[in-house]
Write an enzyme that holds these catalytic residues in place. Structure first.
Site, mmCIF file in Angstrom:
data_model
loop_
_atom_site.group_PDB
_atom_site.id
_atom_site.type_symbol
_atom_site.label_atom_id
_atom_site.label_comp_id
_atom_site.label_asym_id
_atom_site.label_seq_id
_atom_site.Cartn_x
_atom_site.Cartn_y
_atom_site.Cartn_z
ATOM 1 N N GLU A 154 -40.414 -69.555 50.337
ATOM 2 C CA GLU A 154 -39.228 -68.965 49.218
ATOM 3 C C GLU A 154 -37.934 -69.588 49.131
ATOM 4 O O GLU A 154 -37.801 -69.408 48.130
ATOM 5 C CB GLU A 154 -38.964 -67.561 50.626
ATOM 6 C CG GLU A 154 -40.137 -66.864 51.128
ATOM 7 C CD GLU A 154 -41.253 -66.236 49.430
ATOM 8 O OE1 GLU A 154 -40.865 -66.402 48.311
ATOM 9 O OE2 GLU A 154 -42.417 -66.555 50.446
ATOM 10 N N HIS A 157 -39.191 -71.330 45.689
ATOM 11 C CA HIS A 157 -39.387 -70.460 44.428
ATOM 12 C C HIS A 157 -37.978 -69.748 44.188
ATOM 13 O O HIS A 157 -37.275 -70.155 42.479
ATOM 14 C CB HIS A 157 -39.568 -68.762 44.976
ATOM 15 C CG HIS A 157 -41.123 -68.992 45.379
ATOM 16 N ND1 HIS A 157 -41.823 -69.465 43.894
ATOM 17 C CD2 HIS A 157 -42.065 -68.980 45.920
ATOM 18 C CE1 HIS A 157 -43.555 -69.347 44.047
ATOM 19 N NE2 HIS A 157 -43.582 -68.267 45.437
ATOM 20 N N ASP A 229 -49.581 -66.893 44.236
ATOM 21 C CA ASP A 229 -48.981 -67.280 43.616
ATOM 22 C C ASP A 229 -49.766 -68.233 41.912
ATOM 23 O O ASP A 229 -49.532 -67.342 40.816
ATOM 24 C CB ASP A 229 -47.461 -68.480 43.578
ATOM 25 C CG ASP A 229 -47.103 -67.423 44.938
ATOM 26 O OD1 ASP A 229 -46.287 -66.473 44.405
ATOM 27 O OD2 ASP A 229 -46.045 -68.722 45.497
#
Length: 394
Positions: A154, A157, A229
């Site tokens: 994360e 990202h 993703d």
């Protein structure tokens, strides 16, 4: 299949029979609604039947503001109603009226569970997270190694999206498990754009690949956490090359996907070319993402450690870790409305009032009367755009 088809034919025939008795002088108006106008029989759409079509889209930001005011009036709020309506309207692109009512109801339930007397912005944020991502599962058993992998994923990202110019603005990063499969998510707050450029699509693909790239750069091993993703990246890549005509080798052609068709509108050679271009496009985007993360490696590390401690980082915490985002838009974005309200619109109104009063006073001095003069210039409002919807990278 035959039974379902016969039932639909019977329903259609009955509708036509019932409508056949009306004439233009009867004063009867028949209204009907559907979520699938594309499958309606042409016999229903002929003149004299359902020949007027009214398309009702999801509300834009001004429409959501007005809908929120209706539902917020029923709640006991900590601050003024306008404070919440304009921020929540920016926080919920793509939400329908029913979704907005659900957000208000869920926020009231969260406030009741917390034992407080008024609903705050934090309660609305929790309600939106629950609607988008599902229920929190803090008691879900996750090994420390998996939790560390999710944190780096994360963080990847977030860092990639933060330092790319055309990536969607980051709203929140979390490693709290939600729903059935998501172990964490990076939530973005997009603007309500009608068009996307080639550069915007590339940056969004890179932001979606940031999680897998961070696992490779920071841990040295990749996991199955990037499945969602990669699915989004594949869809965007095929759309860019085979639908939007943004590839020089394939050319200015468009082959939109058709689920009911068994054959493709192009040859096997063209299909192979599309597959090759998609793989090349994704590979180049992944190399660009890995290069960016190697350059910003210290930010990924600091954000991952912060996530392991706090589990959830909002936009203010991310800004403290990464600094101000290097790319700032001149226009007011949804993320700005969420954080500061409609600042520029509030500033425009006093400016217009000042201009009007100054012109009015100058007019009165020249004419010698107490009232007179022409008004100031009126500000032109921005055109409303259709919502695109919240984006969540898991």
């Amino acid at each position: 299949m035959a039974g379902g088809h016969d039932e639909r034919e019977n329903t259609l025939n009955q509708l036509l029979v019932e409508m056949d008795g009306f004439n233009t002088t009867s004063g009867v108006v028949v209204l009907a609604g559907t979520n699938r106008p594309d499958i309606l029989d042409k016999a229903l759409m002929r003149p004299g039947r359902f020949d007027r079509t009214i398309s009702i889209d999801a509300p834009d930001i001004k429409g959501r503001d007005q809908i929120f005011k209706v539902h917020l009036a029923k709640l006991k709020l900590e601050k003024a109603l306008d404070f919440y309506s304009e921020r929540l309207a920016a926080l919920t692109p793509g939400f329908s009226g029913a979704d907005i009512a659900n957000v208000c109801n869920e926020a009231a339930l969260v406030a009741v569970r917390a034992g407080v007397a008024a609903v705050t912005m934090h309660h609305f944020e929790q309600a939106i997270d629950r609607i988008i991502g599902g229920l929190e599962k803090k008691n879900k058993v996750i090994s420390p190694e998996e939790r560390r992998t999710v944190a780096y994923h994360e963080a990847g990202h977030a860092v990639v999206g933060w330092f790319l110019e055309y990536a969607e603005p980051l709203l929140k990063v979390s490693i709290v498990p939600r729903g059935t499969a998501a172990l964490g998510f990076a939530q973005y707050l997009p603007n309500e754009n009608l068009l996307l450029t080639k550069e915007q699509l590339l940056d969004r693909v890179c932001a979606a690949l940031g999680g897998r790239a961070a696992e490779e750069v920071m841990i040295g091993k990749i996991s199955t956490g990037a499945q969602n993703d990669l699915e989004k990246v594949t869809q965007m890549a095929y759309a860019q090359i085979s639908v939007y005509g943004m590839n020089e080798r394939i050319g200015l052609v468009s082959f939109p996907p058709r689920q009911e068709a068994f054959d493709k509108p192009y040859s096997q050679q063209t299909a192979q070319m599309i597959d090759q271009e998609v793989r090349q496009f994704i590979d180049e985007a992944y190399k660009r993402t890995v290069s960016l993360l190697r350059e910003k490696k210290q930010y990924v590390e600091s954000m991952a450690q912060a996530l392991l401690k706090a589990e959830v980082l909002n936009i203010d915490a991310v800004e403290e870790l990464l600094g101000k985002r290097p790319y700032q838009s001149e226009q007011l974005q949804n993320i700005d409305r969420y954080r500061h309200g409609n600042v520029d619109e509030q500033q425009e109104q006093p400016a217009a009032a000042d201009a009007e009063s100054s012109s009015s006073s100058s007019g009165s001095s020249s004419s010698g009367k107490g009232e007179g003069g022409s008004g100031g210039e009126k500000k032109v409002e921005r055109p409303a755009t259709l919502p695109e919807g919240l984006t969540v990278a898991t």
